[in-house]
Design a protein around this motif. Structure first.
Motif, mmCIF file in Angstrom:
data_model
loop_
_atom_site.group_PDB
_atom_site.id
_atom_site.type_symbol
_atom_site.label_atom_id
_atom_site.label_comp_id
_atom_site.label_asym_id
_atom_site.label_seq_id
_atom_site.Cartn_x
_atom_site.Cartn_y
_atom_site.Cartn_z
ATOM 1 N N ARG A 122 9.034 14.216 9.055
ATOM 2 C CA ARG A 122 10.032 15.091 8.443
ATOM 3 C C ARG A 122 10.379 14.658 7.025
ATOM 4 N NH1 ARG A 122 12.249 15.304 13.712
ATOM 5 N NH2 ARG A 122 13.656 13.549 13.313
ATOM 6 N N HIS A 123 10.370 13.358 6.789
ATOM 7 C CA HIS A 123 10.812 12.842 5.496
ATOM 8 C C HIS A 123 9.652 12.405 4.593
ATOM 9 C CE1 HIS A 123 15.140 12.750 6.445
ATOM 10 N NE2 HIS A 123 14.752 12.493 7.684
ATOM 11 N N GLY A 124 8.429 12.552 5.058
ATOM 12 C CA GLY A 124 7.277 12.179 4.239
ATOM 13 C C GLY A 124 7.181 10.689 3.984
ATOM 14 N N LEU A 125 7.449 9.874 5.017
ATOM 15 C CA LEU A 125 7.450 8.417 4.862
ATOM 16 C C LEU A 125 6.203 7.796 5.495
ATOM 17 C CD1 LEU A 125 11.172 7.655 5.773
ATOM 18 C CD2 LEU A 125 10.185 8.270 3.561
ATOM 19 N N TRP A 126 5.751 6.717 4.896
ATOM 20 C CA TRP A 126 4.646 5.918 5.448
ATOM 21 C C TRP A 126 5.153 5.253 6.726
ATOM 22 C CZ3 TRP A 126 -0.204 4.361 2.989
ATOM 23 C CH2 TRP A 126 -0.882 3.341 3.654
ATOM 24 N N LEU A 127 4.398 5.367 7.813
ATOM 25 C CA LEU A 127 4.739 4.694 9.063
ATOM 26 C C LEU A 127 3.804 3.511 9.276
ATOM 27 C CD1 LEU A 127 6.181 4.264 11.742
ATOM 28 C CD2 LEU A 127 4.702 6.041 12.746
ATOM 29 N N LEU A 174 0.829 -1.212 0.000
ATOM 30 C CA LEU A 174 0.000 0.000 0.000
ATOM 31 C C LEU A 174 0.859 1.256 0.000
ATOM 32 C CD1 LEU A 174 -2.641 -1.213 2.586
ATOM 33 C CD2 LEU A 174 -3.133 -0.639 0.203
ATOM 34 N N ALA A 175 1.928 1.239 0.787
ATOM 35 C CA ALA A 175 2.811 2.409 0.834
ATOM 36 C C ALA A 175 3.462 2.645 -0.526
ATOM 37 C CB ALA A 175 3.878 2.202 1.910
ATOM 38 N N ARG A 176 3.860 1.560 -1.184
ATOM 39 C CA ARG A 176 4.461 1.688 -2.514
ATOM 40 C C ARG A 176 3.448 2.214 -3.517
ATOM 41 N NH1 ARG A 176 6.860 -3.607 -5.450
ATOM 42 N NH2 ARG A 176 4.662 -4.207 -5.310
ATOM 43 N N TYR A 177 2.229 1.657 -3.478
ATOM 44 C CA TYR A 177 1.189 2.087 -4.419
ATOM 45 C C TYR A 177 0.812 3.544 -4.208
ATOM 46 C CZ TYR A 177 -3.361 2.541 -6.655
ATOM 47 O OH TYR A 177 -4.410 2.978 -7.415
ATOM 48 N N GLN A 178 0.736 3.959 -2.954
ATOM 49 C CA GLN A 178 0.365 5.353 -2.685
ATOM 50 C C GLN A 178 1.365 6.320 -3.319
ATOM 51 O OE1 GLN A 178 1.092 7.199 1.164
ATOM 52 N NE2 GLN A 178 -1.075 7.723 1.296
ATOM 53 N N ARG A 179 2.638 5.967 -3.272
ATOM 54 C CA ARG A 179 3.664 6.852 -3.826
ATOM 55 C C ARG A 179 3.795 6.690 -5.336
ATOM 56 N NH1 ARG A 179 9.145 9.031 -1.324
ATOM 57 N NH2 ARG A 179 7.657 9.329 0.352
ATOM 58 N N TYR A 180 3.630 5.464 -5.822
ATOM 59 C CA TYR A 180 3.798 5.183 -7.251
ATOM 60 C C TYR A 180 2.613 4.356 -7.761
ATOM 61 C CZ TYR A 180 8.637 6.574 -6.360
ATOM 62 O OH TYR A 180 9.772 7.259 -5.996
ATOM 63 N N PRO A 181 1.440 4.982 -7.937
ATOM 64 C CA PRO A 181 0.244 4.222 -8.335
ATOM 65 C C PRO A 181 0.378 3.556 -9.700
ATOM 66 C CG PRO A 181 -0.161 6.597 -8.400
ATOM 67 C CD PRO A 181 1.136 6.410 -7.718
ATOM 68 N N ASP A 182 1.247 4.054 -10.569
ATOM 69 C CA ASP A 182 1.417 3.433 -11.894
ATOM 70 C C ASP A 182 1.983 2.019 -11.803
ATOM 71 O OD1 ASP A 182 0.427 5.642 -13.098
ATOM 72 O OD2 ASP A 182 2.354 6.396 -13.841
ATOM 73 N N CYS A 183 2.615 1.684 -10.683
ATOM 74 C CA CYS A 183 3.254 0.366 -10.589
ATOM 75 C C CYS A 183 2.226 -0.756 -10.614
ATOM 76 C CB CYS A 183 4.119 0.266 -9.343
ATOM 77 S SG CYS A 183 3.202 0.165 -7.796
ATOM 78 N N LYS A 184 0.969 -0.458 -10.288
ATOM 79 C CA LYS A 184 -0.054 -1.506 -10.334
ATOM 80 C C LYS A 184 -0.226 -2.020 -11.754
ATOM 81 C CE LYS A 184 -4.922 -2.462 -9.395
ATOM 82 N NZ LYS A 184 -6.213 -1.959 -8.846
#
Length: 463
Positions: free
Chosen positions: A265-270, A162-172
């Motif tokens: 601070r870094h805009g990362l999914w926790l 989900l974290a990957r998809y949120q940042r790069y939705p085209d990867c689906k």
């Protein structure tokens, strides 16, 4: 052949079916429940693999067997299985046997439905959402999403996806070729499913950056900052941090507030892997161990562990309200998820997951919660902490328990072959093998803890 015909005819004979099931339930209650949870019985009746194969007669033949033979099979399965509900079973992060949860599991298996549409699982679709809502509220969220998964490992893998998809939705649609080198961060005490998930999702295990832990097994936020900077300097794109609330070996709780500050601070999914420790949120006394969890994007929580809801009961909780689960995983299968149904199709939750068929895992937790109430479950958590403290204090009083000695494998073999109890062991860092005593069974008493220590002394008196 007559026995085979008689047995197969049970399907059309309700009297015979009822007689069979009543007999099986009688065996289950007597052998698996009453004996299986009695301190006067063995935790297991150990047999070597070749002997066990012969005792079970595992071969599947062309002809069926009589009802009495089938009942003997049921008795043998229970007899030679490990009794995880036994008060002397300390081996895994799940133990105990809650009768209301077991009732829920029996009903679930009897109804044999799949939780993907309201059409075929109306009760359980509504029930799952209510249970997930309650779990989210304990995390500190007034809204969000979630799903029950087949185990905490899968919940952790979902979070990474989900974290990957949120940042790069085209990867689906376009796959890994659209992605830059990615980096995710977790402590050296994390569950191994983070490494497995990175491999399974095509990120590769090299994408997992291991953050230092302190002497108590907690992630060091300063080293997390350092690892993020190193990854960026190497050309990787950080996208997720996986913290842990209740590590597998040391039971450590990562400092979530400080980790959340780094992620912000870094805009990362926790993501917080609270598979073991999530249930501590029910305790007003101990929930401070998870301070900051409300700042997470996702949480994995396994009520089948510390709450003894029974395998399997694993929730993935999300703060997201944008339907991210369905956008990430949905395939809109037209034979299941028709959009012109006569009810609200938002109730069809099956497209949120990568599975098609999905077992019902909410009923056992719901029924147990109805019976115990939040207050009863809180007492269960507090009792586990109290017994863990009792174990530590009693160990301090006894000689021979201060140092980690290389006797754990020998003692484990002796206790299992005698069937007196079962405790897991493992090395940790520079330490040799030591016993990991899991205090979670709601039926545990101080007497069981005393037995554990006395039995370790007895089994190792010649070492």
């Amino acid at each position: 052949m007559a026995d085979s015909e008689a047995l197969s005819s049970h399907a059309g004979d309700p009297v015979a079916v009822e007689a069979l099931l009543q007999a099986v339930f009688g065996i289950v209650v007597g052998e698996a429940i009453q004996k299986g949870t009695s301190a006067s019985e063995k935790v297991c009746e150990w047999k070597e693999p070749e002997e066990l194969k012969k005792l079970l007669d595992l071969e599947l033949r062309s002809q069926g067997e009589s009802q009495e033979q089938i009942l003997d099979r049921c008795r043998a399965v229970i007899r030679y299985s490990v009794k995880t509900g036994h008060p002397r079973f300390f081996n895994q992060l799940f133990s105990g046997l809650d009768p209301h949860a077991l009732a829920g599991r029996i009903i679930t298996e009897s109804l044999n439905t799949s939780q993907y549409t309201y059409e075929i699982a109306p009760v359980f679709v509504l029930m799952e959402e209510e249970v997930l809502r309650k779990l989210r509220a304990l995390v500190g969220w007034s809204s969000g999403d979630g799903i029950f998964c087949p185990g905490g490992s899968i919940s952790n893998m979902y979070a990474v996806n989900l974290a990957r998809y949120q940042r790069y939705p085209d990867c689906k649609q376009r796959g890994l070729r659209t992605l830059p080198p990615l980096a995710l961060f977790t402590s050296k005490e994390c569950h191994y499913s983070i490494q497995k998930g990175a491999a399974f999702l095509g990120l590769g295990t090299d994408s997992v950056r291991v953050v230092k832990a302190d002497e108590r097994g907690r992630m060091v936020p300063e080293d997390l900052e350092r690892q993020i900077s190193m990854a960026e300097a190497e050309g990787a794109v950080p996208f997720l941090v996986s913290a842990t609330s209740g590590t597998t070996v040391l039971g450590a709780f990562d400092p979530l507030e400080a980790i959340a500050d780094v992620c912000q601070r870094h805009g990362l999914w926790l993501h917080v892997d609270a598979a073991w420790g999530g249930s501590v949120l029910l305790s007003q006394t101990h929930r401070h161990l998870l301070d900051g969890i409300q700042r997470a994007d996702s949480v994995a929580w396994n009520p089948h562990k510390l709450l003894a809801a029974g395998l399997q009961c694993s929730a993935l909780l999300l703060q997201d309200t944008s339907n991210l689960l369905k956008r990430c995983h949905g395939a809109q299968a037209s034979y299941l998820f028709q959009q012109d149904k006569f009810y609200d199709v938002e109730l069809d939750t099956g497209d949120k997951v990568v599975q098609c068929g999905r077992r019902v895992d909410c009923l056992k937790l719901w029924l147990m919660w109805k019976a115990q109430g939040s207050q009863g479950l809180e007492l269960r958590i507090d009792q586990a902490f109290a017994l863990a403290r009792y174990l530590v204090e009693e160990m301090k009083k006894r000689e021979g328990f201060e140092l980690v000695m290389e006797v754990a494998p020998v003692l484990k073999e002796r206790m299992v072959k005698e069937g007196s109890m079962m405790i897991g062991y493992q090395p940790h860092g520079t330490r040799g093998n030591f016993f990991r005593v899991v205090v979670a069974n709601p039926a545990l008493t101080c007497a069981d803890i005393d037995f554990l220590l006395n039995e370790l002394e007895r089994l190792g008196q010649d070492l």
